[in-house]
Design a protein around this motif. Structure first.
Motif, mmCIF file in Angstrom:
data_model
loop_
_atom_site.group_PDB
_atom_site.id
_atom_site.type_symbol
_atom_site.label_atom_id
_atom_site.label_comp_id
_atom_site.label_asym_id
_atom_site.label_seq_id
_atom_site.Cartn_x
_atom_site.Cartn_y
_atom_site.Cartn_z
ATOM 1 N N GLU A 1 -2.854 15.827 -13.970
ATOM 2 C CA GLU A 1 -3.477 15.308 -12.748
ATOM 3 C C GLU A 1 -3.756 13.801 -12.765
ATOM 4 O O GLU A 1 -3.747 13.163 -11.724
ATOM 5 N N ASP A 2 -3.995 13.207 -13.923
ATOM 6 C CA ASP A 2 -4.310 11.782 -13.993
ATOM 7 C C ASP A 2 -3.110 10.919 -14.358
ATOM 8 O O ASP A 2 -3.262 9.745 -14.657
ATOM 9 N N MET A 3 -1.908 11.487 -14.304
ATOM 10 C CA MET A 3 -0.707 10.765 -14.709
ATOM 11 C C MET A 3 -0.062 10.055 -13.527
ATOM 12 O O MET A 3 -0.166 10.510 -12.384
ATOM 13 N N THR A 4 0.632 8.982 -13.830
ATOM 14 C CA THR A 4 1.453 8.323 -12.819
ATOM 15 C C THR A 4 2.684 9.182 -12.567
ATOM 16 O O THR A 4 2.967 10.113 -13.336
ATOM 17 N N GLU A 5 3.454 8.857 -11.533
ATOM 18 C CA GLU A 5 4.673 9.616 -11.253
ATOM 19 C C GLU A 5 5.652 9.523 -12.424
ATOM 20 O O GLU A 5 6.298 10.507 -12.779
ATOM 21 N N GLU A 6 5.758 8.343 -13.012
ATOM 22 C CA GLU A 6 6.664 8.164 -14.149
ATOM 23 C C GLU A 6 6.212 9.006 -15.339
ATOM 24 O O GLU A 6 7.026 9.669 -15.995
ATOM 25 N N GLU A 7 4.913 9.007 -15.618
ATOM 26 C CA GLU A 7 4.386 9.824 -16.719
ATOM 27 C C GLU A 7 4.600 11.306 -16.442
ATOM 28 O O GLU A 7 4.934 12.070 -17.343
ATOM 29 N N GLN A 8 4.420 11.722 -15.179
ATOM 30 C CA GLN A 8 4.644 13.121 -14.831
ATOM 31 C C GLN A 8 6.104 13.515 -15.046
ATOM 32 O O GLN A 8 6.387 14.611 -15.523
ATOM 33 N N ALA A 9 7.030 12.624 -14.691
ATOM 34 C CA ALA A 9 8.454 12.910 -14.894
ATOM 35 C C ALA A 9 8.759 13.062 -16.384
ATOM 36 O O ALA A 9 9.485 13.989 -16.778
ATOM 37 N N GLN A 10 8.205 12.192 -17.209
ATOM 38 C CA GLN A 10 8.403 12.289 -18.659
ATOM 39 C C GLN A 10 7.771 13.565 -19.196
ATOM 40 O O GLN A 10 8.342 14.249 -20.045
ATOM 41 N N PHE A 11 6.584 13.877 -18.714
ATOM 42 C CA PHE A 11 5.868 15.086 -19.118
ATOM 43 C C PHE A 11 6.696 16.324 -18.765
ATOM 44 O O PHE A 11 6.877 17.225 -19.589
#
Length: 118
Positions: A85-95
């Motif tokens: 929930e606290d991630m950027t879009e880029e971090e979410q994609a990597q996640f």
């Protein structure tokens, strides 16, 4: 959006906000306050259960009233949302990519009987 979904669901079930508040033991005008404020997570879950819809539907994130997921799948979705929930879009994609890779590894391990012999 949330308030409009509440109105729609109340109308479709033939219930007034007062009836719903009584059924859920909410104080008077609780549902009307959601015109200007957001409900707590607990309230979202209670209302979703009450109307037999998903939280995503209540929030306007999907038009599907109910997701056909098992309880185990729902638990994974909740865990995913909490962790991302606290991630950027880029971090979410990597996640997401990392999770997909880990799921493939886990499936391969599960299918290898030598991992499960005592």
């Amino acid at each position: 959006m949330f308030y409009e979904k509440l109105q729609e669901l109340a109308k479709s079930t033939g219930k007034s906000f007062n009836q719903i508040e009584n059924d859920l033991n909410y104080s008077k005008n609780t549902l009307y306050h959601y015109r200007k404020t957001n409900p707590t997570q607990d309230r979202l879950l209670e209302l979703a259960d009450y109307f037999n819809v998903s939280v995503d539907y209540l929030l306007g994130r999907t038009e599907n009233r109910k997701e056909d997921l098992t309880e185990q799948e729902n638990a994974l979705v909740r865990a995913f949302r909490i962790e991302s929930e606290d991630m950027t879009e880029e971090e979410q994609a990597q996640f997401n990519k990392s999770l997909k890779d880990m799921m493939k590894i886990a499936k391969d391990l599960l299918n290898d009987d030598s991992n499960w012999k005592k």
